[in-house]
Design a protein around this motif. Structure first.
Motif, PDB file in Angstrom:
ATOM      1  N   TRP A   1       0.833  -1.217   0.000  1.00  0.00           N
ATOM      2  CA  TRP A   1       0.000   0.000   0.000  1.00  0.00           C
ATOM      3  C   TRP A   1       0.857   1.252   0.000  1.00  0.00           C
ATOM      4  CZ3 TRP A   1      -4.430   0.585  -1.940  1.00  0.00           C
ATOM      5  CH2 TRP A   1      -5.302  -0.511  -2.013  1.00  0.00           C
ATOM      6  N   ALA A   2       1.970   1.186   0.728  1.00  0.00           N
ATOM      7  CA  ALA A   2       2.861   2.362   0.747  1.00  0.00           C
ATOM      8  C   ALA A   2       3.392   2.622  -0.659  1.00  0.00           C
ATOM      9  CB  ALA A   2       4.013   2.116   1.724  1.00  0.00           C
ATOM     10  N   GLY A   3       3.724   1.525  -1.370  1.00  0.00           N
ATOM     11  CA  GLY A   3       4.231   1.664  -2.743  1.00  0.00           C
ATOM     12  C   GLY A   3       3.176   2.251  -3.659  1.00  0.00           C
TER      13      GLY A   3
ATOM     14  N   PHE B   1      14.259   9.098 -13.097  1.00  0.00           N
ATOM     15  CA  PHE B   1      12.946   9.618 -13.482  1.00  0.00           C
ATOM     16  C   PHE B   1      11.823   8.824 -12.799  1.00  0.00           C
ATOM     17  CE2 PHE B   1       9.265   9.350 -16.372  1.00  0.00           C
ATOM     18  CZ  PHE B   1       8.971  10.681 -16.588  1.00  0.00           C
ATOM     19  N   VAL B   2      11.906   7.488 -12.879  1.00  0.00           N
ATOM     20  CA  VAL B   2      10.832   6.670 -12.302  1.00  0.00           C
ATOM     21  C   VAL B   2      10.834   6.792 -10.778  1.00  0.00           C
ATOM     22  CG1 VAL B   2       9.878   4.334 -12.092  1.00  0.00           C
ATOM     23  CG2 VAL B   2      10.881   5.065 -14.241  1.00  0.00           C
ATOM     24  N   ARG B   3      12.029   6.813 -10.178  1.00  0.00           N
ATOM     25  CA  ARG B   3      12.112   6.948  -8.719  1.00  0.00           C
ATOM     26  C   ARG B   3      11.486   8.278  -8.282  1.00  0.00           C
ATOM     27  NH1 ARG B   3      17.285   6.203  -8.639  1.00  0.00           N
ATOM     28  NH2 ARG B   3      17.569   3.972  -8.591  1.00  0.00           N
TER      29      ARG B   3
ATOM     30  N   GLN C   1       9.358   1.307  -5.589  1.00  0.00           N
ATOM     31  CA  GLN C   1       8.713   0.028  -5.951  1.00  0.00           C
ATOM     32  C   GLN C   1       8.377  -0.024  -7.439  1.00  0.00           C
ATOM     33  OE1 GLN C   1       5.431  -1.335  -3.586  1.00  0.00           O
ATOM     34  NE2 GLN C   1       6.645  -1.345  -1.714  1.00  0.00           N
ATOM     35  N   ALA C   2       7.901   1.104  -7.974  1.00  0.00           N
ATOM     36  CA  ALA C   2       7.572   1.123  -9.413  1.00  0.00           C
ATOM     37  C   ALA C   2       8.820   0.829 -10.229  1.00  0.00           C
ATOM     38  CB  ALA C   2       6.994   2.479  -9.806  1.00  0.00           C
ATOM     39  N   LEU C   3       9.955   1.379  -9.777  1.00  0.00           N
ATOM     40  CA  LEU C   3      11.201   1.146 -10.508  1.00  0.00           C
ATOM     41  C   LEU C   3      11.651  -0.299 -10.361  1.00  0.00           C
ATOM     42  CD1 LEU C   3      13.636   2.169 -12.123  1.00  0.00           C
ATOM     43  CD2 LEU C   3      14.736   2.724  -9.959  1.00  0.00           C
ATOM     44  N   GLU C   4      11.736  -0.740  -9.096  1.00  0.00           N
ATOM     45  CA  GLU C   4      12.361  -2.055  -8.858  1.00  0.00           C
ATOM     46  C   GLU C   4      11.490  -3.219  -9.304  1.00  0.00           C
ATOM     47  OE1 GLU C   4      13.366  -2.147  -4.742  1.00  0.00           O
ATOM     48  OE2 GLU C   4      15.130  -0.864  -5.020  1.00  0.00           O
ATOM     49  N   ARG C   5      10.177  -3.071  -9.164  1.00  0.00           N
ATOM     50  CA  ARG C   5       9.316  -4.236  -9.420  1.00  0.00           C
ATOM     51  C   ARG C   5       8.772  -4.262 -10.847  1.00  0.00           C
ATOM     52  NH1 ARG C   5       6.326  -4.751  -3.562  1.00  0.00           N
ATOM     53  NH2 ARG C   5       8.268  -4.523  -2.379  1.00  0.00           N
ATOM     54  N   VAL C   6       8.731  -3.115 -11.528  1.00  0.00           N
ATOM     55  CA  VAL C   6       8.159  -3.145 -12.879  1.00  0.00           C
ATOM     56  C   VAL C   6       9.075  -2.490 -13.918  1.00  0.00           C
ATOM     57  CG1 VAL C   6       6.211  -2.493 -14.329  1.00  0.00           C
ATOM     58  CG2 VAL C   6       5.818  -3.171 -11.982  1.00  0.00           C
TER      59      VAL C   6
ATOM     60  N   TYR D   1      16.202  -3.445 -23.251  1.00  0.00           N
ATOM     61  CA  TYR D   1      17.547  -2.866 -23.410  1.00  0.00           C
ATOM     62  C   TYR D   1      18.632  -3.643 -22.687  1.00  0.00           C
ATOM     63  CZ  TYR D   1      15.107   1.202 -25.228  1.00  0.00           C
ATOM     64  OH  TYR D   1      14.323   2.031 -25.989  1.00  0.00           O
ATOM     65  N   THR D   2      18.259  -4.650 -21.919  1.00  0.00           N
ATOM     66  CA  THR D   2      19.180  -5.382 -21.038  1.00  0.00           C
ATOM     67  C   THR D   2      20.091  -4.407 -20.282  1.00  0.00           C
ATOM     68  OG1 THR D   2      20.991  -5.674 -22.625  1.00  0.00           O
ATOM     69  CG2 THR D   2      19.279  -7.358 -22.639  1.00  0.00           C
ATOM     70  N   ALA D   3      19.513  -3.320 -19.779  1.00  0.00           N
ATOM     71  CA  ALA D   3      20.346  -2.220 -19.283  1.00  0.00           C
ATOM     72  C   ALA D   3      20.080  -1.903 -17.820  1.00  0.00           C
ATOM     73  CB  ALA D   3      20.059  -0.983 -20.121  1.00  0.00           C
ATOM     74  N   ASP D   4      21.025  -1.190 -17.227  1.00  0.00           N
ATOM     75  CA  ASP D   4      20.863  -0.645 -15.892  1.00  0.00           C
ATOM     76  C   ASP D   4      20.068   0.664 -16.022  1.00  0.00           C
ATOM     77  OD1 ASP D   4      21.073   0.635 -13.505  1.00  0.00           O
ATOM     78  OD2 ASP D   4      23.259   0.468 -13.338  1.00  0.00           O
ATOM     79  N   PRO D   5      18.872   0.739 -15.424  1.00  0.00           N
ATOM     80  CA  PRO D   5      18.045   1.939 -15.630  1.00  0.00           C
ATOM     81  C   PRO D   5      18.694   3.214 -15.094  1.00  0.00           C
ATOM     82  CG  PRO D   5      17.070   0.501 -13.966  1.00  0.00           C
ATOM     83  CD  PRO D   5      18.209  -0.258 -14.572  1.00  0.00           C
ATOM     84  N   ASP D   6      19.635   3.055 -14.136  1.00  0.00           N
ATOM     85  CA  ASP D   6      20.274   4.260 -13.605  1.00  0.00           C
ATOM     86  C   ASP D   6      21.331   4.814 -14.547  1.00  0.00           C
ATOM     87  OD1 ASP D   6      18.826   4.776 -11.283  1.00  0.00           O
ATOM     88  OD2 ASP D   6      19.818   3.121 -10.257  1.00  0.00           O
TER      89      ASP D   6
END
Ligand SMILES: Cc1cc2nc3c(=O)[nH]c(=O)nc-3n(C[C@H](O)[C@H](O)[C@H](O)COP(=O)(O)OP(=O)(O)OC[C@H]3O[C@@H](n4cnc5c(N)ncnc54)[C@H](O)[C@@H]3O)c2cc1C
Length: 473
Positions: free
Chosen positions: A126-128, A151-153, A159-164, A173-178
């Motif tokens: 719920w917090a997420g 951007f997503v963080r 949670q949106a970044l890490e889980r989806v 992209y097989t990439a690191d989003p950061d």
């Protein structure tokens, strides 16, 4: 005009084919040579048949919403050979806490667009969920070249970044989003924030407009992902068949390119040299850098700076009855925070028709990528064992597969890091001073097959227009 194309993946083939088309339209003379270092055409497109199964070791589809690959298929007379996905199962699962959770309906890569499925999802706390809802009131960001992760963080939370977002983006992209530049990879989200401030509201508005728009553009006939009835190599074969006899030279690895008066000299690994009025380099940027390192060192340096990631696929065939999971989706993605050795899995025989014989199932596991490249140090058996253990745990499949086919793609996925667009502008600046030379492919302004087709075709169009004005074409 004498034209050399270096690289026989989809980009080089699309470029060569477009040059042939234009020359024919204009009644112009074209002497074409396509140099391919490997013993086959297709590059990262690689289809195989085995025991009635159709295996895509590399790319398995192209996007319909980017029109260039679809338009090419139409010009090649392949429209009837295109197959769409089975959208009854258009669902993606996300691994969370060691189990598969359906991605809430209406979730569009980074953010939710539908309230109820999102609120009911067990994928977020719920917090997420409340943190994601903050997007509705947060102000716009200021950084024009922010990383996708930041951007997503900032807008939707961790949670949106890490889980989806991270696992879905890794699947592309097989990439690191950061490290990934949002402006270079998914500018529509940046534009959505600029225009509507809230990403959720912007995506909801776009989703309401979308049905009418998609009918007007690609039409209800097509799904988002498309492929060929005989696999993606069918497109490769059709392109090859349209090239003049003798134009393709396999196992010809180009080692150097140099300007020689108004022409280009092309050196190959076997010590031969060829000459051309114009050259399209449709090989990976690191390969283009090697070809140009002595003759155009500043351009080569810019090209060398585009990082690439390596990846592998392991495709398994089982009897359908041996897999306890209902396989009621296109597959699953695995967040990095789950610390598992695989990035994603496609239920290939569910997603596309004709991939498995009656009663069979074909599953393809994706490994490696920028965040887990070391796993590729293992041999094929190790990769297959790791992938199989994951499927045993996540889907409950314990039977011995009919086969496991490993495909490896070292340094094949360009990574659009923050600063990428400025780098590509600089590369294009260098090219303006080099008449008769074009670079094309996924390294520059779009990584998928549709973008590669566009890039290859644009290179051919540009060079033939240049030749026409200079009187060579
Ligand atoms: C595992 C995997 C899955 C993918 N899935 C999808 C997907 O489903 N949909 C999608 O749209 N995209 C997908 N992609 C991306 C897509 O495959 C690529 O963007 C696209 O195929 C790249 O085409 P290309 O011709 O630019 O490069 P490549 O396919 O890499 O071809 C480059 C060619 O140049 C040749 N070459 C290199 N150096 C030289 C040299 N010095 N001399 C001569 N020849 C040389 C190589 O041998 C190769 O054949 C995937 C990629 C991978 C790795």
């Amino acid at each position: 005009m004498r034209l050399a194309v270096v690289g026989g993946g989809i980009t080089g083939l699309a470029a060569a084919h477009r040059a042939v088309e234009i020359a024919r339209e204009r009644g112009a003379r074209l002497e074409l040579t396509l140099f391919e270092g490997a013993d086959r055409l297709g590059g990262t497109i690689q289809t195989e048949r085995r025991d009635g199964y159709l295996i895509e070791c590399g790319a398995d589809s192209f996007l319909s919403e980017k029109p260039w690959a679809l338009a090419l298929c139409r010009r090649l007379g392949l429209e009837e050979r295109i197959v769409r996905t089975d959208d009854r199962f258009r669902r993606t699962y996300v691994v969370f806490g060691g189990r598969l959770h359906p991605l809430p309906e209406g979730f569009q890569l980074l953010a939710p667009t539908r309230l109820l499925p999102f609120a009911a999802s067990g994928l977020f706390s719920w917090a997420g969920k409340l943190r994601m809802a903050l997007d509705l009131v947060l102000p716009r960001g200021l950084d024009p070249d922010e990383s996708l992760g930041a951007f997503v963080r900032r807008r939707l939370g961790r949670q949106a970044l890490e889980r989806v977002a991270q696992p879905l983006v890794a699947g592309i992209y097989t990439a690191d989003p950061d490290s990934l530049s949002l402006a270079a990879t998914m500018p529509r989200f940046l534009e959505a924030e600029r225009r509507d401030r809230s990403l959720i509201l912007a995506l909801r508005r776009a989703a309401r407009r979308a049905p009418a728009e998609s009918r007007a553009t690609s039409g209800a006939r097509w799904s988002l992902f498309l492929t060929m009835a005989d696999g993606m190599e069918e497109l490769v074969r059709a392109l090859q068949a349209r090239l003049p006899a003798g134009a393709v030279r396999l196992k010809e690895h180009v080692t150097g390119l140099a300007r020689d008066g108004g022409r280009w000299r092309i050196a190959t690994a076997d010590g031969q040299a060829a000459e051309a009025d114009a050259v399209i380099v449709a090989a990976e940027a690191h390969q283009a850098a090697r070809m140009l390192r002595y003759t155009e060192p500043s351009l080569a340096l810019l090209l060398e700076g585009i990082p690439y990631a390596s990846s592998a696929t392991v495709t398994f065939a089982w009897r359908r009855a041996e897999i306890p999971h209902p396989l009621d989706g296109f597959g699953f993605v695995v967040p990095q925070v789950e610390r598992r050795p695989v990035i994603a899995c496609t239920f290939s025989s569910v997603k596309y028709p004709g991939r498995a014989p009656e009663g069979g199932a074909l599953l393809r596991v994706f490994l490696g990528g920028a965040m887990n490249e070391r796993i590729l140090e293992g041999d094929d058996e190790t990769l297959a064992r790791l992938a199989r253990a994951e499927l045993a745990e996540l889907l409950g499949v314990r039977a011995e597969p009919f086969f496991a086919r490993v495909g490896r793609y070292p340094r094949a996925m360009p990574q659009y890091h923050v600063g990428h667009l400025a780098r590509v502008d600089a590369i294009e600046g260098c090219l303006r001073a080099l008449p008769g030379l074009r670079l094309a492919g996924g390294a520059y302004r779009g990584v998928g097959i549709a973008d590669c087709v566009r890039s290859g075709e644009a290179a051919a169009e540009g060079l033939l227009a240049e030749a026409a004005t200079s009187g060579r074409g």
